[in-house]
Scaffold this motif. Structure first.
Motif, PDB file in Angstrom:
ATOM      1  N   ALA A 195       0.851  -1.186   0.000  1.00 20.14           N
ATOM      2  CA  ALA A 195       0.000   0.000   0.000  1.00 20.14           C
ATOM      3  C   ALA A 195       0.889   1.238   0.000  1.00 20.14           C
ATOM      4  O   ALA A 195       1.902   1.271   0.701  1.00 20.14           O
ATOM      5  CB  ALA A 195      -0.915   0.010   1.226  1.00 20.14           C
ATOM      6  N   VAL A 196       0.509   2.225  -0.776  1.00 21.09           N
ATOM      7  CA  VAL A 196       1.182   3.526  -0.755  1.00 21.09           C
ATOM      8  C   VAL A 196       0.149   4.558  -0.347  1.00 21.09           C
ATOM      9  O   VAL A 196      -0.852   4.749  -1.048  1.00 21.09           O
ATOM     10  CB  VAL A 196       1.794   3.888  -2.118  1.00 21.09           C
ATOM     11  CG1 VAL A 196       2.430   5.283  -2.061  1.00 21.09           C
ATOM     12  CG2 VAL A 196       2.819   2.850  -2.548  1.00 21.09           C
ATOM     13  N   LEU A 197       0.374   5.184   0.783  1.00 23.18           N
ATOM     14  CA  LEU A 197      -0.577   6.152   1.320  1.00 23.18           C
ATOM     15  C   LEU A 197      -0.094   7.558   1.000  1.00 23.18           C
ATOM     16  O   LEU A 197       0.802   8.084   1.648  1.00 23.18           O
ATOM     17  CB  LEU A 197      -0.741   5.951   2.829  1.00 23.18           C
ATOM     18  CG  LEU A 197      -1.172   4.537   3.250  1.00 23.18           C
ATOM     19  CD1 LEU A 197      -1.288   4.437   4.772  1.00 23.18           C
ATOM     20  CD2 LEU A 197      -2.485   4.149   2.594  1.00 23.18           C
ATOM     21  N   GLY A 198      -0.675   8.136  -0.027  1.00 24.59           N
ATOM     22  CA  GLY A 198      -0.280   9.454  -0.497  1.00 24.59           C
ATOM     23  C   GLY A 198      -0.003   9.403  -1.985  1.00 24.59           C
ATOM     24  O   GLY A 198       0.920   8.712  -2.429  1.00 24.59           O
ATOM     25  N   ALA A 199      -0.805  10.132  -2.775  1.00 22.52           N
ATOM     26  CA  ALA A 199      -0.703  10.067  -4.230  1.00 22.52           C
ATOM     27  C   ALA A 199      -0.118  11.346  -4.815  1.00 22.52           C
ATOM     28  O   ALA A 199      -0.505  11.791  -5.888  1.00 22.52           O
ATOM     29  CB  ALA A 199      -2.078   9.778  -4.847  1.00 22.52           C
ATOM     30  N   GLY A 200       0.838  11.943  -4.078  1.00 24.40           N
ATOM     31  CA  GLY A 200       1.592  13.057  -4.636  1.00 24.40           C
ATOM     32  C   GLY A 200       2.640  12.548  -5.611  1.00 24.40           C
ATOM     33  O   GLY A 200       2.622  11.375  -6.013  1.00 24.40           O
ATOM     34  N   SER A 201       3.582  13.401  -5.982  1.00 28.16           N
ATOM     35  CA  SER A 201       4.582  13.017  -6.990  1.00 28.16           C
ATOM     36  C   SER A 201       5.400  11.812  -6.556  1.00 28.16           C
ATOM     37  O   SER A 201       5.543  10.840  -7.303  1.00 28.16           O
ATOM     38  CB  SER A 201       5.520  14.195  -7.261  1.00 28.16           C
ATOM     39  OG  SER A 201       4.822  15.260  -7.846  1.00 28.16           O
ATOM     40  N   TRP A 202       5.968  11.862  -5.331  1.00 26.42           N
ATOM     41  CA  TRP A 202       6.852  10.793  -4.898  1.00 26.42           C
ATOM     42  C   TRP A 202       6.057   9.536  -4.576  1.00 26.42           C
ATOM     43  O   TRP A 202       6.480   8.423  -4.903  1.00 26.42           O
ATOM     44  CB  TRP A 202       7.686  11.270  -3.726  1.00 26.42           C
ATOM     45  CG  TRP A 202       8.806  10.384  -3.250  1.00 26.42           C
ATOM     46  CD1 TRP A 202       9.296  10.347  -1.980  1.00 26.42           C
ATOM     47  CD2 TRP A 202       9.621   9.454  -3.990  1.00 26.42           C
ATOM     48  NE1 TRP A 202      10.349   9.461  -1.881  1.00 26.42           N
ATOM     49  CE2 TRP A 202      10.571   8.886  -3.107  1.00 26.42           C
ATOM     50  CE3 TRP A 202       9.631   9.030  -5.325  1.00 26.42           C
ATOM     51  CZ2 TRP A 202      11.504   7.930  -3.503  1.00 26.42           C
ATOM     52  CZ3 TRP A 202      10.561   8.071  -5.721  1.00 26.42           C
ATOM     53  CH2 TRP A 202      11.480   7.530  -4.822  1.00 26.42           C
TER      54      TRP A 202
ATOM     55  N   VAL B 183       3.620   1.990   2.722  1.00 26.71           N
ATOM     56  CA  VAL B 183       4.493   3.117   2.410  1.00 26.71           C
ATOM     57  C   VAL B 183       3.759   4.415   2.735  1.00 26.71           C
ATOM     58  O   VAL B 183       2.636   4.636   2.267  1.00 26.71           O
ATOM     59  CB  VAL B 183       4.904   3.094   0.932  1.00 26.71           C
ATOM     60  CG1 VAL B 183       5.795   4.283   0.599  1.00 26.71           C
ATOM     61  CG2 VAL B 183       5.605   1.777   0.596  1.00 26.71           C
ATOM     62  N   LEU B 184       4.398   5.264   3.523  1.00 32.35           N
ATOM     63  CA  LEU B 184       3.789   6.521   3.965  1.00 32.35           C
ATOM     64  C   LEU B 184       4.409   7.666   3.187  1.00 32.35           C
ATOM     65  O   LEU B 184       5.616   7.909   3.257  1.00 32.35           O
ATOM     66  CB  LEU B 184       4.012   6.702   5.463  1.00 32.35           C
ATOM     67  CG  LEU B 184       3.421   5.585   6.325  1.00 32.35           C
ATOM     68  CD1 LEU B 184       3.993   5.598   7.732  1.00 32.35           C
ATOM     69  CD2 LEU B 184       1.899   5.696   6.371  1.00 32.35           C
ATOM     70  N   ALA B 185       3.559   8.392   2.438  1.00 35.17           N
ATOM     71  CA  ALA B 185       4.036   9.448   1.551  1.00 35.17           C
ATOM     72  C   ALA B 185       3.140  10.678   1.650  1.00 35.17           C
ATOM     73  O   ALA B 185       2.738  11.252   0.636  1.00 35.17           O
ATOM     74  CB  ALA B 185       4.089   8.943   0.114  1.00 35.17           C
ATOM     75  N   VAL B 186       2.821  11.068   2.886  1.00 37.44           N
ATOM     76  CA  VAL B 186       1.989  12.248   3.120  1.00 37.44           C
ATOM     77  C   VAL B 186       2.885  13.391   3.608  1.00 37.44           C
ATOM     78  O   VAL B 186       4.020  13.162   4.014  1.00 37.44           O
ATOM     79  CB  VAL B 186       0.886  11.954   4.161  1.00 37.44           C
ATOM     80  CG1 VAL B 186      -0.062  10.885   3.642  1.00 37.44           C
ATOM     81  CG2 VAL B 186       1.489  11.527   5.508  1.00 37.44           C
ATOM     82  N   PRO B 187       2.411  14.638   3.565  1.00 40.29           N
ATOM     83  CA  PRO B 187       3.225  15.732   4.119  1.00 40.29           C
ATOM     84  C   PRO B 187       3.603  15.456   5.567  1.00 40.29           C
ATOM     85  O   PRO B 187       2.787  14.962   6.354  1.00 40.29           O
ATOM     86  CB  PRO B 187       2.296  16.949   3.997  1.00 40.29           C
ATOM     87  CG  PRO B 187       1.410  16.623   2.842  1.00 40.29           C
ATOM     88  CD  PRO B 187       1.172  15.144   2.934  1.00 40.29           C
ATOM     89  N   SER B 188       4.849  15.747   5.926  1.00 39.21           N
ATOM     90  CA  SER B 188       5.366  15.338   7.235  1.00 39.21           C
ATOM     91  C   SER B 188       4.552  15.887   8.405  1.00 39.21           C
ATOM     92  O   SER B 188       4.390  15.207   9.421  1.00 39.21           O
ATOM     93  CB  SER B 188       6.835  15.748   7.366  1.00 39.21           C
ATOM     94  OG  SER B 188       6.987  17.139   7.226  1.00 39.21           O
ATOM     95  N   GLN B 189       4.042  17.098   8.271  1.00 39.85           N
ATOM     96  CA  GLN B 189       3.326  17.690   9.404  1.00 39.85           C
ATOM     97  C   GLN B 189       1.917  17.133   9.577  1.00 39.85           C
ATOM     98  O   GLN B 189       1.243  17.433  10.556  1.00 39.85           O
ATOM     99  CB  GLN B 189       3.284  19.222   9.264  1.00 39.85           C
ATOM    100  CG  GLN B 189       4.652  19.877   9.120  1.00 39.85           C
ATOM    101  CD  GLN B 189       5.617  19.538  10.246  1.00 39.85           C
ATOM    102  OE1 GLN B 189       5.228  19.359  11.397  1.00 39.85           O
ATOM    103  NE2 GLN B 189       6.911  19.436   9.926  1.00 39.85           N
TER     104      GLN B 189
END
Length: 330
Positions: free
Chosen positions: A4-11, A75-81
Motif C-alpha cells: 500500500a502507498v498512502l499518499g498520491a503526490g509526486s513521490w 508506504v507513507l508518503a503524506v506531508p510530514s506535518q
C-alpha cells in the motif's frame, strides 16, 4: 507482495510505479476520490506525473482502510506535518508484522521528532518495523525510468533487505543501511539548504556561493547528526551528500524552486501561492532550528533560512549575516 502507498503526490505516485515494476501488487491511496477513480480508470494520476503509466499492478482507492488491509508493506508518503494525525486514523488497520516505510523528509513541529519516531509513537509499533527511504530521488526523473539509487535504512537489517528486494528495478537501485538517524536527518536538513541555494540562485549569486552553501550545509547537517548519534559516514553517501546535491542543483526540486521565489523578493505567502507543491523545508527549518538549539549545535544556514521564511528578513541581510560570522578553523 501486497503493498500500500498512502499518499498520491509526486513521490508517492512514482514509488507506486517502482513497487509495481518490481513485481508487487500496489494499492495507492489518494485523499480525493476523483483522483483515485481516475487512476483506476486510466492507469495514470491526472494530478501528478500525469504522463506516466503506472502499470496494471497499480490500483487506487480513497479508503485508507481498503488500501492497508492485508498489506505487508505500507508506504507513507503524506506531508510530514500531517503524518501523526493520519496515522492516528490508520493504525488500527495495520497487520501485526507489516513493515512501515517512510518516504517523508521532515522534522515534526513542536516535538522535533524525526518521521520514524512519529510513526513508532502514533502507530504504536516497534522501531524495528519502520524503514526509511532516502536519497537523491527526484520523482519526475524516476517516473521516466532514469537510473537512480536510494538508501533503505532500518534498525532491523533483515527487514531493510526485504524492502530492498521489493523496490529493486532496472532503473532503481536501493542500498541498505542501519543508520536511521543519519538518513532521516540528511533528508530533512537538505530541504532547508536547498531553500538557501534557491535564494542564492535567484539573487544572481555564482557557483562559489552555491558550492559554499552545499559544503557548509553538509557540515551543519553532519554536526547535528553526530550530536544525535548518527554515523558521520552516512552524510558522505546517498542519503547525505547525494540527496543534498540533487535537491540543490535540480530545477525539479520543490525546495530550491520555493527558495527562488523568496530570493526574488516574494513573501512566504506569495511564494506559497506561486508553487503548487509542498516544500517541506519551509516548516522543517523551524523544527530543525529548535532541535539544534536543544543539542547546542550551530546551524547558521538553517537559522538564516528560518529568518527569511518566518521573520521576513531580506535575503541580502541574511547573506551578510552569514558572511560576517567570526572566522574559525574548518
Amino acid at each position: 507482495m501486497r503493498t500500500a502507498v498512502l499518499g498520491a503526490g509526486s513521490w508517492g505516485t512514482a514509488f507506486a510505479k517502482i513497487l509495481a515494476d518490481a513485481g508487487n501488487d500496489v494499492v495507492l491511496w489518494a485523499r480525493r476520490p476523483e483522483i483515485a477513480a481516475a487512476i483506476r480508470d486510466t492507469g495514470r494520476n491526472p494530478e501528478y506525473l500525469e504522463d506516466t503509466p503506472l502499470g496494471e499492478r497499480v490500483t487506487a482507492t480513497a479508503s485508507a482502510t481498503e488500501a492497508i488491509k492485508g498489506a505487508e508493506l505500507v508506504v507513507l508518503a503524506v506531508p510530514s506535518q500531517t503524518l501523526r494525525v493520519n496515522l492516528g486514523d490508520w493504525a488500527a488497520d495495520l497487520t501485526d508484522d507489516s513493515t512501515l516505510v517512510s518516504l517523508m523528509k521532515g522534522i515534526e513541529l513542536g516535538t522535533t521528532q524525526r518521521m520514524s519516531q512519529v510513526i513508532v509513537e502514533a502507530a504504536r509499533v516497534a522501531p524495528e518495523r519502520v524503514a526509511v527511504v532516502s536519497g537523491p530521488n527526484l520523482a519526475g526523473e524516476i517516473a521516466l525510468e532514469q537510473p537512480a539509487a536510494t538508501v533503505v535504512a532500518c534498525s532491523d537489517i533483515d527487514r531493510a533487505t526485504r524492502v530492498q528486494r521489493a523496490i529493486t528495478t532496472p532503473y532503481f537501485r536501493p542500498y541498505t543501511n542501519d543508520d536511521v538517524v543519519g538518513c532521516e536527518l540528511g533528508g530533512a536538513v537538505k530541504n532547508v539548504i536547498a531553500l538557501a541555494f534557491g535564494i542564492a540562485h535567484a539573487m544572481g549569486l555564482g557557483d562559489n556561493t552555491k558550492a559554499m552553501l552545499i559544503t557548509r550545509g553538509l557540515a551543519e547537517t553532519a554536526r547535528l547528526g553526530v550530536a544525535l548519534g548518527a554515523d558521520p559516514l552516512t552524510f558522505s553517501g546517498l542519503a547525505g551528500l547525494g540527496d543534498l546535491v540533487g535537491t540543490c542543483m535540480s530545477p525539479l526540486s520543490r525546495n530550491r524552486t520555493f527558495g527562488e521565489h523568496l530570493g526574488r523578493g516574494k513573501t512566504l505567502e506569495q511564494a506559497q501561492a506561486a508553487t503548487r507543491y509542498t516544500a517541506e523545508g519551509v516548516k522543517s527549518c523551524l523544527a530543525i532550528r529548535d532541535l539544534a538549539r536543544a543539542h547546542g549545535v550551530e546551524m547558521p544556514i538553517t537559522e538564516q533560512v528560518e529568518r527569511v521564511c518566518h521573520e521576513g528578513v531580506d535575503p541580502r541581510i541574511a547573506v551578510a549575516a552569514l558572511m560576517s560570522r567570526s572566522t574559525k578553523a574548518e
